[in-house]
Design a protein around this motif. Structure first.
Motif, PDB file in Angstrom:
ATOM      1  N   ILE A  17       0.842  -1.193   0.000  1.00  0.00           N
ATOM      2  CA  ILE A  17       0.000   0.000   0.000  1.00  0.00           C
ATOM      3  C   ILE A  17       0.877   1.243   0.000  1.00  0.00           C
ATOM      4  CG2 ILE A  17      -1.751   1.306   1.260  1.00  0.00           C
ATOM      5  CD1 ILE A  17      -2.717  -1.411   2.392  1.00  0.00           C
ATOM      6  N   GLU A  18       1.906   1.253   0.820  1.00  0.00           N
ATOM      7  CA  GLU A  18       2.830   2.392   0.843  1.00  0.00           C
ATOM      8  C   GLU A  18       3.442   2.615  -0.533  1.00  0.00           C
ATOM      9  OE1 GLU A  18       5.779   2.291   3.974  1.00  0.00           O
ATOM     10  OE2 GLU A  18       4.348   1.287   5.281  1.00  0.00           O
ATOM     11  N   GLN A  19       3.881   1.551  -1.179  1.00  0.00           N
ATOM     12  CA  GLN A  19       4.481   1.675  -2.504  1.00  0.00           C
ATOM     13  C   GLN A  19       3.492   2.256  -3.496  1.00  0.00           C
ATOM     14  OE1 GLN A  19       5.996  -2.170  -3.540  1.00  0.00           O
ATOM     15  NE2 GLN A  19       7.599  -2.104  -1.992  1.00  0.00           N
ATOM     16  N   ARG A  20       2.257   1.773  -3.467  1.00  0.00           N
ATOM     17  CA  ARG A  20       1.247   2.288  -4.397  1.00  0.00           C
ATOM     18  C   ARG A  20       0.937   3.756  -4.109  1.00  0.00           C
ATOM     19  NH1 ARG A  20      -1.237  -2.466  -6.483  1.00  0.00           N
ATOM     20  NH2 ARG A  20       0.584  -3.578  -7.210  1.00  0.00           N
ATOM     21  N   LEU A  21       0.902   4.112  -2.846  1.00  0.00           N
ATOM     22  CA  LEU A  21       0.639   5.510  -2.502  1.00  0.00           C
ATOM     23  C   LEU A  21       1.759   6.425  -2.982  1.00  0.00           C
ATOM     24  CD1 LEU A  21      -0.750   5.037   1.103  1.00  0.00           C
ATOM     25  CD2 LEU A  21      -2.035   5.920  -0.859  1.00  0.00           C
ATOM     26  N   LEU A  22       2.979   5.957  -2.898  1.00  0.00           N
ATOM     27  CA  LEU A  22       4.126   6.792  -3.250  1.00  0.00           C
ATOM     28  C   LEU A  22       4.483   6.776  -4.727  1.00  0.00           C
ATOM     29  CD1 LEU A  22       6.461   5.980  -0.229  1.00  0.00           C
ATOM     30  CD2 LEU A  22       5.051   8.011  -0.578  1.00  0.00           C
ATOM     31  N   TYR A  23       4.297   5.639  -5.389  1.00  0.00           N
ATOM     32  CA  TYR A  23       4.846   5.491  -6.740  1.00  0.00           C
ATOM     33  C   TYR A  23       3.810   5.259  -7.831  1.00  0.00           C
ATOM     34  CZ  TYR A  23       8.980   4.952  -3.886  1.00  0.00           C
ATOM     35  OH  TYR A  23       9.974   5.154  -2.969  1.00  0.00           O
ATOM     36  N   SER A  24       2.530   5.330  -7.509  1.00  0.00           N
ATOM     37  CA  SER A  24       1.516   5.167  -8.546  1.00  0.00           C
ATOM     38  C   SER A  24       0.639   6.410  -8.594  1.00  0.00           C
ATOM     39  CB  SER A  24       0.642   3.934  -8.285  1.00  0.00           C
ATOM     40  OG  SER A  24      -0.324   4.219  -7.297  1.00  0.00           O
ATOM     41  N   GLU A  25      -0.110   6.496  -9.631  1.00  0.00           N
ATOM     42  CA  GLU A  25      -1.054   7.603  -9.777  1.00  0.00           C
ATOM     43  C   GLU A  25      -2.464   7.188  -9.365  1.00  0.00           C
ATOM     44  OE1 GLU A  25      -0.075  10.693 -10.339  1.00  0.00           O
ATOM     45  OE2 GLU A  25       1.946   9.867 -10.374  1.00  0.00           O
ATOM     46  N   TYR A  26      -2.615   5.963  -8.836  1.00  0.00           N
ATOM     47  CA  TYR A  26      -3.918   5.531  -8.336  1.00  0.00           C
ATOM     48  C   TYR A  26      -4.378   6.475  -7.235  1.00  0.00           C
ATOM     49  CZ  TYR A  26      -3.650   0.874 -10.474  1.00  0.00           C
ATOM     50  OH  TYR A  26      -3.594  -0.171 -11.346  1.00  0.00           O
ATOM     51  N   SER A  27      -5.644   6.824  -7.253  1.00  0.00           N
ATOM     52  CA  SER A  27      -6.192   7.596  -6.139  1.00  0.00           C
ATOM     53  C   SER A  27      -6.413   6.635  -4.968  1.00  0.00           C
ATOM     54  CB  SER A  27      -7.518   8.242  -6.539  1.00  0.00           C
ATOM     55  OG  SER A  27      -8.512   7.262  -6.706  1.00  0.00           O
ATOM     56  N   VAL A  28      -6.591   7.184  -3.800  1.00  0.00           N
ATOM     57  CA  VAL A  28      -6.858   6.354  -2.632  1.00  0.00           C
ATOM     58  C   VAL A  28      -8.153   5.565  -2.843  1.00  0.00           C
ATOM     59  CG1 VAL A  28      -7.314   6.372  -0.146  1.00  0.00           C
ATOM     60  CG2 VAL A  28      -5.566   7.873  -1.090  1.00  0.00           C
ATOM     61  N   GLN A  29      -9.103   6.135  -3.578  1.00  0.00           N
ATOM     62  CA  GLN A  29     -10.362   5.452  -3.862  1.00  0.00           C
ATOM     63  C   GLN A  29     -10.166   4.262  -4.795  1.00  0.00           C
ATOM     64  OE1 GLN A  29     -10.030   8.846  -4.064  1.00  0.00           O
ATOM     65  NE2 GLN A  29     -11.143   9.328  -2.215  1.00  0.00           N
TER      66      GLN A  29
END
Length: 51
Positions: free
Chosen positions: A4-16
């Motif tokens: 989750i940390e990686q996705r939050l930091l390195y992706s453009e996915y929104s939290v939703q």
């Protein structure tokens, strides 16, 4: 929590969008688990560490 940390930091996915990608039932479940383990919300984590 690391994925989750990686996705939050390195992706453009929104939290939703993250729950669907990471097999959580919904945003509230993901956010609750993240805050339980990290003592910070997913959105606040992204804002604090992403730049």
């Amino acid at each position: 929590m690391n994925i989750i940390e990686q996705r939050l930091l390195y992706s453009e996915y929104s939290v939703q969008q993250l729950p669907d990608d990471l097999d959580f039932s919904d945003k509230r479940h993901l956010s609750g688990q993240f805050k339980k383990h990290k003592e910070i919300t997913a959105a606040a984590f992204r804002k604090q560490f992403k730049n």
